[in-house]
Design a protein around this motif. Structure first.
Motif, PDB file in Angstrom:
ATOM      1  N   GLN A 158      -4.492   9.514   8.505  1.00 30.38           N
ATOM      2  CA  GLN A 158      -6.147   8.621   9.464  1.00 30.38           C
ATOM      3  C   GLN A 158      -6.708   7.548   8.148  1.00 30.38           C
ATOM      4  OE1 GLN A 158      -7.695  11.870  11.027  1.00 30.38           O
ATOM      5  NE2 GLN A 158      -6.168  12.629  11.734  1.00 30.38           N
ATOM      6  N   ARG A 159      -5.952   7.355   7.153  1.00 35.59           N
ATOM      7  CA  ARG A 159      -6.805   6.203   5.769  1.00 35.59           C
ATOM      8  C   ARG A 159      -6.620   5.400   6.067  1.00 35.59           C
ATOM      9  NH1 ARG A 159      -7.381   9.543  -0.317  1.00 35.59           N
ATOM     10  NH2 ARG A 159      -8.087  10.894   1.088  1.00 35.59           N
ATOM     11  N   GLY A 160      -5.647   5.421   7.269  1.00 33.30           N
ATOM     12  CA  GLY A 160      -5.489   3.511   7.523  1.00 33.30           C
ATOM     13  C   GLY A 160      -4.614   2.823   6.402  1.00 33.30           C
ATOM     14  N   VAL A 161      -4.173   2.727   5.822  1.00 32.05           N
ATOM     15  CA  VAL A 161      -3.592   2.189   4.829  1.00 32.05           C
ATOM     16  C   VAL A 161      -2.781   1.919   4.335  1.00 32.05           C
ATOM     17  CG1 VAL A 161      -5.050   2.573   2.441  1.00 32.05           C
ATOM     18  CG2 VAL A 161      -3.279   4.235   2.735  1.00 32.05           C
ATOM     19  N   SER A 162      -1.699   1.477   3.755  1.00 30.66           N
ATOM     20  CA  SER A 162      -0.624   0.941   3.861  1.00 30.66           C
ATOM     21  C   SER A 162      -0.018   1.328   2.651  1.00 30.66           C
ATOM     22  CB  SER A 162       0.674  -0.092   4.004  1.00 30.66           C
ATOM     23  OG  SER A 162       1.626  -0.307   4.304  1.00 30.66           O
ATOM     24  N   MET A 163       1.391   1.800   1.980  1.00 25.59           N
ATOM     25  CA  MET A 163       1.792   1.961   0.581  1.00 25.59           C
ATOM     26  C   MET A 163       3.461   1.361   0.814  1.00 25.59           C
ATOM     27  SD  MET A 163       1.477   5.320  -1.863  1.00 25.59           S
ATOM     28  CE  MET A 163       2.632   5.794  -3.614  1.00 25.59           C
ATOM     29  N   VAL A 164       3.840   0.766  -0.630  1.00 26.41           N
ATOM     30  CA  VAL A 164       4.767   0.280  -0.755  1.00 26.41           C
ATOM     31  C   VAL A 164       5.785   1.646  -2.146  1.00 26.41           C
ATOM     32  CG1 VAL A 164       6.851  -1.135  -1.767  1.00 26.41           C
ATOM     33  CG2 VAL A 164       4.592  -1.554  -0.100  1.00 26.41           C
ATOM     34  N   PHE A 165       7.017   2.103  -2.158  1.00 24.47           N
ATOM     35  CA  PHE A 165       6.690   3.301  -2.331  1.00 24.47           C
ATOM     36  C   PHE A 165       7.862   2.873  -3.804  1.00 24.47           C
ATOM     37  CE2 PHE A 165       5.440   5.791   0.865  1.00 24.47           C
ATOM     38  CZ  PHE A 165       4.895   6.803  -0.122  1.00 24.47           C
ATOM     39  N   GLN A 166       8.313   3.071  -4.877  1.00 24.22           N
ATOM     40  CA  GLN A 166       9.047   3.192  -5.711  1.00 24.22           C
ATOM     41  C   GLN A 166       9.932   3.177  -5.692  1.00 24.22           C
ATOM     42  OE1 GLN A 166       8.442   5.093  -9.398  1.00 24.22           O
ATOM     43  NE2 GLN A 166       9.627   3.549 -11.170  1.00 24.22           N
ATOM     44  N   ALA A 202       8.193  -5.482   4.050  1.00 25.29           N
ATOM     45  CA  ALA A 202       8.327  -5.454   5.654  1.00 25.29           C
ATOM     46  C   ALA A 202       7.278  -4.566   6.611  1.00 25.29           C
ATOM     47  CB  ALA A 202       9.205  -5.771   6.422  1.00 25.29           C
ATOM     48  N   ARG A 203       8.278  -2.775   6.395  1.00 28.41           N
ATOM     49  CA  ARG A 203       7.138  -2.263   6.420  1.00 28.41           C
ATOM     50  C   ARG A 203       5.522  -1.467   6.380  1.00 28.41           C
ATOM     51  NH1 ARG A 203      10.187   3.769   5.703  1.00 28.41           N
ATOM     52  NH2 ARG A 203       9.600   3.045   3.204  1.00 28.41           N
ATOM     53  N   ALA A 204       5.470  -1.808   4.985  1.00 29.04           N
ATOM     54  CA  ALA A 204       4.218  -1.607   4.735  1.00 29.04           C
ATOM     55  C   ALA A 204       3.136  -2.462   5.419  1.00 29.04           C
ATOM     56  CB  ALA A 204       4.219  -1.998   3.477  1.00 29.04           C
ATOM     57  N   ILE A 205       3.970  -3.399   5.553  1.00 25.27           N
ATOM     58  CA  ILE A 205       3.168  -4.757   6.112  1.00 25.27           C
ATOM     59  C   ILE A 205       2.912  -4.788   7.613  1.00 25.27           C
ATOM     60  CG2 ILE A 205       2.799  -6.769   4.482  1.00 25.27           C
ATOM     61  CD1 ILE A 205       4.665  -8.283   5.042  1.00 25.27           C
ATOM     62  N   ALA A 237       6.390   8.417   5.550  1.00 18.76           N
ATOM     63  CA  ALA A 237       5.894   8.644   7.466  1.00 18.76           C
ATOM     64  C   ALA A 237       4.031   8.425   7.210  1.00 18.76           C
ATOM     65  CB  ALA A 237       6.442   9.633   8.098  1.00 18.76           C
ATOM     66  N   ARG A 238       3.802   9.831   6.449  1.00 18.06           N
ATOM     67  CA  ARG A 238       2.303   9.612   6.500  1.00 18.06           C
ATOM     68  C   ARG A 238       1.075   8.305   6.495  1.00 18.06           C
ATOM     69  NH1 ARG A 238       1.799  14.979   6.269  1.00 18.06           N
ATOM     70  NH2 ARG A 238      -0.116  15.337   7.474  1.00 18.06           N
ATOM     71  N   VAL A 239       2.175   8.230   5.538  1.00 21.42           N
ATOM     72  CA  VAL A 239       1.228   6.848   5.164  1.00 21.42           C
ATOM     73  C   VAL A 239       1.329   5.549   6.630  1.00 21.42           C
ATOM     74  CG1 VAL A 239       1.214   4.436   3.321  1.00 21.42           C
ATOM     75  CG2 VAL A 239       1.072   6.643   2.594  1.00 21.42           C
ATOM     76  N   CYS A 240       2.202   5.581   6.755  1.00 24.67           N
ATOM     77  CA  CYS A 240       2.422   4.864   8.196  1.00 24.67           C
ATOM     78  C   CYS A 240       1.268   5.425   9.151  1.00 24.67           C
ATOM     79  CB  CYS A 240       3.507   4.520   8.434  1.00 24.67           C
ATOM     80  SG  CYS A 240       4.397   3.438   7.304  1.00 24.67           S
ATOM     81  N   GLY A 241       1.400   5.958   8.926  1.00 20.93           N
ATOM     82  CA  GLY A 241       0.117   6.728  10.308  1.00 20.93           C
ATOM     83  C   GLY A 241       0.802   8.031  11.091  1.00 20.93           C
ATOM     84  N   ALA A 242       1.635   8.117  10.503  1.00 19.20           N
ATOM     85  CA  ALA A 242       2.242   9.484  11.610  1.00 19.20           C
ATOM     86  C   ALA A 242       1.478  10.959  11.081  1.00 19.20           C
ATOM     87  CB  ALA A 242       4.064   9.196  11.098  1.00 19.20           C
ATOM     88  N   GLY A 243       1.174  11.679  11.933  1.00 19.24           N
ATOM     89  CA  GLY A 243       0.652  12.886  11.335  1.00 19.24           C
ATOM     90  C   GLY A 243       2.138  13.874  10.898  1.00 19.24           C
ATOM     91  N   TYR A 255       8.359   1.668  12.602  1.00 22.56           N
ATOM     92  CA  TYR A 255       7.858   3.250  12.451  1.00 22.56           C
ATOM     93  C   TYR A 255       6.261   2.675  12.508  1.00 22.56           C
ATOM     94  CZ  TYR A 255       7.897   8.184  11.102  1.00 22.56           C
ATOM     95  OH  TYR A 255       7.325   9.020  11.413  1.00 22.56           O
ATOM     96  N   GLY A 256       5.417   2.380  11.798  1.00 22.75           N
ATOM     97  CA  GLY A 256       4.160   2.261  12.224  1.00 22.75           C
ATOM     98  C   GLY A 256       3.387   1.367  13.073  1.00 22.75           C
ATOM     99  N   LEU A 257       4.337   0.972  14.094  1.00 19.51           N
ATOM    100  CA  LEU A 257       3.782   0.240  15.555  1.00 19.51           C
ATOM    101  C   LEU A 257       4.369   1.152  16.015  1.00 19.51           C
ATOM    102  CD1 LEU A 257       5.159  -2.972  14.274  1.00 19.51           C
ATOM    103  CD2 LEU A 257       3.149  -2.521  14.515  1.00 19.51           C
TER     104      LEU A 257
END
Lengths: 565, 364
Positions: free
Chosen positions: B86-94, B157-160, A467-473, B110-112
């Protein structure tokens, strides 16, 4: 310069932790310190601070109350032996054999827990009391002479304790049996060992630490058990340490010093036993406990399976069906009898119970306390759990230790400690519901925190990180991910605390005031002063109210509870 | 070879991460160019995942700096540590980390939603993202009712979905079975090209690393062993660790003979009185004692200009795609992998032949 430095150190997190440590420490440790002080008080027992200090109270236990100690130990040993026998048998049947209806039976094993030892003890004294007990009535009706059944004995106390503590032993032993990798046994079989040899050389040694741990734990519980000893022991004039503590506070003037010394001795013994238990669990469990639950391949028992089914059914019958039936039958009669042709059925007992002002307020107060303590408590505990297990705060280890401390103190000793502490504190909380609320919250801390921690730890950390990586505080993450995932766990903890509050006896007997009555001690005093029939009605009303409250709650939160089951 | 500073998207320099006493990452520096796909490869515990999590802001480093698009995300000197969100990166977890209490659509959106996009925009972007991973038909399904492979696609899909410029992958394929993993590898490579994203990928699977990366960073015990294109890493391993960990190689011991080196090639004396001509992809110090030869680069017929070693076939194992021989030679036992044609019998005499440029001098 130095102000900036100071501010950096005194940031919000440190302040929060310090505040929590202080509050929890005040709630948990202070009463115990008061109790320690009082146990050395050899002057006027009501004086605070003590005028003269000494070991007299402790010496008196060895001097005058030695028979109480022997009673306690004998009863605890008998009860533990029976409870472990029950627990081991049931655990083995339900995890290792193909007994019919295994899953359903396993769920039924929870029922004795909901019955509570108090209700169970009342029911069994109705069933097997001397002279007018149901068993004796049946015996005489069948032409027998005398009254052979007498529950008011050491064995009787142990029997009732074992019946209702057996389910705890069952859960603990079953867990250790389930966590054993079946490959360990299978490899012995493959190498050529027979069923019996495998059982003796592989299964038993691996399960033994679990059984040993359960034995110690149950024994400690038995030493501090109160309800059965009270309901069955007092009429039989058999005193154990818990009932003696209670008696000491009832005498005039109340001998708090004596009670405190006995309470602390009990605490010391139980604390030692639980520590040994922890030690065994941590080091003796070998590699069987991997945290993984296996479903061991059940042994095919053939026709014997039905016999085993009978064993399980008998336990449920003795611990749940028979007691409930006896209480219902009793509560519906003018004079309790099992011989239906002599019975005079009436609803008068319920009418009386519900019309008695004190009973009504006691029930209302208990429900109110349950609702309040569970609702506020769960929120506070959720924050504590988050601090202990997910934050990086310094001092979270200390918070955990403090929060878990009440677990080591027998409930009734803690009640006594709170009584003495608040009698002597300048805040007039004694005799009010507020003190009861505070006491309930404190004694429920380990229960609530542990059940919430189970849920928090189950949530994969990466679900939050993602959730944090997606930008959520932090706030958004808590709201959309953490709390929704915690919801079933929070609800389960709420239910646990609510139930535990409504049936609380050990701490309540000391803290209940004339204007702040709660239900469980009221049932006990009804038992002492009025008839069996009225008491049975009250016990059933309590049980029924809890059930109704739970059903309503399940209805209200249906969506969430579906995930629970 | 390295992306120049101006178009480096991610710059990690002198990164140190430690947990208490244990140093997980010990002074790691590398850059990732715009649109580049870089893989951190190494055994478990080598610090690759920790490095990735530090880029995402999920681990707090002790020293060094991390810059994304020139902006300091973490800089020990400036006491700067930008929070993850606030880093604006995205990640796919193991573990995929697909939220079980939401539908597939809600997971991807979610990210949107965090970025407060309009309802129509969200619907469009989610649809596009689900299309890319071929999951469009499952949008309304609860996420708890997905298979492993499907969860992995939803996580992707969520990550991109919110069009990030940098995507971090933490062993995303390690929980899939072999066949699905091979399929997803192809799809990932495809996706990466189509979306023009910059990505850092962590894996312990050397085959995967070689197959899908523009550049591979081999890590061991918290430090970087070698950085290079997959071909460089495979053909010219710099250290014994890289030669061992990536692909399969023979290590031959001996010593350099500086007297008889000719041209770009060096003379390397090995046991049995043989001298091999070897190449060195890096500066030679003179005290190197090992060369590596890939098992696939050894021929069993003498070729002119090659190094030649005579030996006896001790063992032959048939693997299907190739045949593996263990050949006893004066310089030790060598493993040879050949296509499954022209089989040699166990006990047969063989002449092993490998070119000097495939005989790589390892750093001391």
């Amino acid at each position: 310069m130095w102000i900036g430095e100071l501010r950096r150190r005194l940031n919000a997190q440190v302040l929060v932790t310090t505040a929590i440590l202080l509050v929890v420490g005040f709630l948990v440790l202070l009463p115990v310190l008061f109790l320690v002080e009082e146990s050395f008080n050899t002057g006027d027992p009501m004086a605070f601070p003590a005028e003269t200090l000494g070991l007299d109270n402790y010496l008196a236990i060895l001097d005058e109350d030695l028979h109480i100690l022997t009673n306690t130990v004998i009863i605890a040993i008998m009860a533990t032996a029976m409870a472990i026998a029950i627990g081991f048998t049931l655990a083995w049947i339900l995890t290792r054999t193909n007994v019919p209806g295994r899953d359903k039976l396993e769920r039924l094993m929870e029922l004795p827990y909901y019955m509570t030892p108090l209700v169970g003890a009342l029911a069994w004294s109705v069933l097997a009391g001397p002279k007018s007990g149901f068993f004796n009535q049946l015996w005489q009706w069948a032409g027998g002479r005398g009254d052979p059944f007498n529950i008011y004995s050491m064995f009787g106390i142990a029997w009732v304790m074992a019946l209702f503590e057996g389910t705890v032993a069952f859960v603990m032993i079953a867990a250790s049996m389930k966590s054993m990798d079946p490959a360990l046994e299978e490899s012995a079989r493959v190498i050529g060992a027979s069923k019996l040899r495998t059982t003796l050389t592989v299964t038993l040694p691996l399960v033994l630490p679990g059984v040993l741990g359960a034995t110690l734990f149950v024994f400690a519980e038995m030493l501090g058990s109160f309800a059965a000893a009270l309901v069955i022991g007092i009429p039989g004039r058999i005193y154990v340490i818990t009932t003696s503590i209670w008696e000491a506070t009832l005498s005039y003037p109340p001998d708090y010093g004596r009670a405190a010394a006995m309470g602390l001795s009990l605490f010391a013994v139980m604390f030692a036993m639980v520590s040994v238990y922890r030690w065994i669990v941590q080091r003796g469990s070998y590699a069987t406990i991997t945290g993984k639950a296996y479903r061991p391949r059940p042994m095919d028992m053939g026709r014997l399976a039905w016999l085993l089914f009978g064993v399980c059914a008998t336990y449920i019958f003795l611990a749940v069906v028979l007691p409930l039936a006896a209480l219902i039958l009793t509560s519906l009669q003018r004079f309790a009898t099992v011989l239906l042709d002599q019975a005079q059925f009436t609803l008068a007992n319920y009418a009386t119970a519900l019309s008695l002002g004190p009973v009504r307020t006691a029930l209302f107060n208990s429900l109110l306390l349950g609702l309040g303590v569970a609702s506020v408590g769960v929120l506070v505990m959720a924050v504590l759990v988050w601090i202990i297990y997910r934050s990086q705060l310094v001092g979270r280890g200390a918070v955990e230790y403090l929060v878990m401390f009440p677990q080591a103190v027998p409930r009734m000793v803690f009640g006594l400690a709170l009584l003495w502490a608040w009698l002597n504190m300048p805040v007039p909380l004694y005799g009010t519901l507020w003190l009861l609320a505070l006491a309930y919250f404190t004694v429920m801390l380990p229960l609530g925190v542990r059940s919430l921690a189970g849920v928090v730890l189950q949530i994969d950390k990466s679900l939050e990180e993602c959730a944090r990586v997606c930008g959520a505080g932090w706030g958004y993450q808590m709201r959309t991910v953490t709390l929704p995932l915690l919801k079933p766990g929070i609800l389960a903890a709420w239910l646990l605390i609510f139930m535990a509050c409504v049936r609380e006896l050990g701490a309540s007997v000391f803290l209940m005031g004339p204007n702040a009555k709660v239900i469980a001690p009221s049932i006990v005093s009804a038992w002492a002063s009025s008839g069996t029939e009225l008491t049975a009605a009250m016990a059933l009303i309590q049980t029924f109210t809890v059930v109704v409250a739970l059903v309503i709650l399940f209805r209200l939160t249906r969506g969430v509870t579906r995930e629970l089951t | 070879m390295n992306a120049s500073r101006s178009d480096a998207r991610i710059e990690v320099s002198d990164l140190v991460v430690s947990y208490g006493e244990a140093v997980a990452v010990n002074g790691v520096s590398f850059t990732v160019g715009r649109g580049e796909h870089v893989t951190l490869l190494g055994p478990s515990g080598c610090g690759k995942t920790t490095t990735l999590r530090a880029i995402a802001g999920l681990e707090q480093p002790m020293a060094g700096s991390i810059r994304i698009d020139g902006q300091a995300m973490y800089a020990a000197g400036e006491r700067r540590n930008v929070p993850t969100e606030q880093r604006g990166v995205s990640m796919v977890f193991q573990s995929y980390a697909v939220w079980p209490h939401m539908s597939v659509f809600d997971n991807v959106a979610y990210g949107l939603r965090v970025r407060k996009q309009s309802r129509e925009e969200i619907a469009r972007a989610v649809e596009r993202a689900l299309d890319l991973v071929q999951m469009r038909h499952l949008g309304g399904r609860p996420a708890s009712k997905l298979s492993g492979g499907q969860q992995q696609r939803v996580a992707l899909a969520r990550a991109i979905a919110f069009s990030p410029t940098v995507v971090l992958f933490d062993e995303p394929l390690s929980n899939l079975d072999a066949k699905l993993r091979a399929e997803m590898r192809v799809e990932l490579r495809e996706l990466q090209r189509r979306l023009d994203i910059t990505s850092v990928y962590v894996t312990h699977d050397q085959e995967e690393a070689l197959a899908i990366s523009d550049r591979v960073i081999v890590m061991n015990q918290g430090v970087i062993e070698q950085i290079g294109s997959p071909e460089q890493i495979y053909n010219s391993p710099r250290s014994r660790f890289v030669a061992d960990f990536v692909g399969s190689a023979n290590i031959i011991k001996g010593r350099l003979d500086p007297a008889s080196s000719d041209g770009g090639l060096l003379a390397f004396e090995v046991e049995g009185g043989l001298t091999l001509r070897v190449s060195a992809p890096h500066a030679v110090r003179g005290d190197e004692t090992e060369v590596a030869v890939r098992t696939a680069y050894i021929d069993m017929q003498a070729r002119p200009g090659d190094n030649h070693v005579r030996g006896t076939v001790r063992q032959r194992m048939f693997h299907g795609d190739f045949v593996q021989y263990i050949v006893d030679c004066p310089c030790g036992s060598l493993i040879v992998r050949r296509p499954p044609t022209n089989l040699l019998d166990e006990g047969a005499e063989a002449t092993l032949s490998f070119s000097p440029e495939h005989c790589v001098l390892l750093a001391a």
